[in-house]
Design a protein around this motif. Sequence first.
Motif, mmCIF file in Angstrom:
data_model
loop_
_atom_site.group_PDB
_atom_site.id
_atom_site.type_symbol
_atom_site.label_atom_id
_atom_site.label_comp_id
_atom_site.label_asym_id
_atom_site.label_seq_id
_atom_site.Cartn_x
_atom_site.Cartn_y
_atom_site.Cartn_z
ATOM 1 N N GLU A 72 22.945 -74.817 -2.501
ATOM 2 C CA GLU A 72 21.737 -75.115 -1.576
ATOM 3 C C GLU A 72 22.106 -76.482 -0.599
ATOM 4 O O GLU A 72 21.714 -76.580 0.251
ATOM 5 C CB GLU A 72 20.395 -75.524 -2.369
ATOM 6 C CG GLU A 72 19.917 -74.139 -2.935
ATOM 7 C CD GLU A 72 18.871 -74.246 -3.880
ATOM 8 O OE1 GLU A 72 18.461 -75.834 -4.019
ATOM 9 O OE2 GLU A 72 18.128 -73.517 -4.425
ATOM 10 N N ASN A 73 22.940 -77.336 -1.285
ATOM 11 C CA ASN A 73 23.105 -78.596 -0.695
ATOM 12 C C ASN A 73 24.204 -78.401 0.571
ATOM 13 O O ASN A 73 24.333 -78.772 1.821
ATOM 14 C CB ASN A 73 24.049 -79.223 -1.640
ATOM 15 C CG ASN A 73 23.051 -79.845 -2.401
ATOM 16 O OD1 ASN A 73 21.917 -79.963 -2.414
ATOM 17 N ND2 ASN A 73 23.591 -80.486 -3.550
ATOM 18 N N ALA A 82 17.132 -75.713 5.424
ATOM 19 C CA ALA A 82 16.728 -76.291 4.132
ATOM 20 C C ALA A 82 15.136 -76.673 4.096
ATOM 21 O O ALA A 82 14.336 -76.332 3.041
ATOM 22 C CB ALA A 82 17.386 -77.733 3.853
ATOM 23 N N ALA A 142 22.173 -76.664 3.482
ATOM 24 C CA ALA A 142 21.511 -77.861 4.035
ATOM 25 C C ALA A 142 22.433 -78.811 4.813
ATOM 26 O O ALA A 142 21.890 -79.178 5.924
ATOM 27 C CB ALA A 142 20.788 -78.786 2.845
#
Length: 187
Positions: free
Chosen positions: A79-80, A90, A83
């Motif tokens: 997820e990072n 995100a 993003a």
Amino acid sequence: MEKDNLEELFKNMQGAFDTEEPAKGHQMRFLEKLNSTGEKATTVTKKKSWLWKPLSIAASIAILLGLAYGQLNSNTSLENQVAEISPEVAKSQFYFASLIEEQVKELEAEETPETKKIISDTMVQLKTLETDYQNLEKELIKGGNSKLILSAMITNFQTRIDLLNDVLSQIETIKNLKNYNDENFTI
């Protein structure tokens, strides 16, 4: 040619090899003869290292822990990484995910014996769409066509929301039909 010479040599020496173990005290007699020539010789005894086994076990455990940590760390950073590639994704992911979660809670609250099958089917479809979304995230990180993938990710969210809205609408229809049938039923 050299191989032939070796084979011939071994054929000629067959049966002449000394395969017996030396008699007891052979090493001491050899050392006495060697010392009598004026050179100092000592017996060499092998010291067994008791440290190598625990160290090898500890090294194996450290390697396994490192691999496990790397695997866990890569899952959380997905997820990072998304993003970092697209901050808008995100933000939209947070918005859509909270909206979907809210609708899923509403859907689960509407579960009755009449709606149980449709709700369980919906949950299976949502899991499939979530898996597809995770695959899209991985493709985005790998460096695929980002505009196309981002569009597919948003479409995935919209599909999930539409699915939940349709199912909630169908559940409302089922409830209305049940109430209508209950009102017209006389004893």
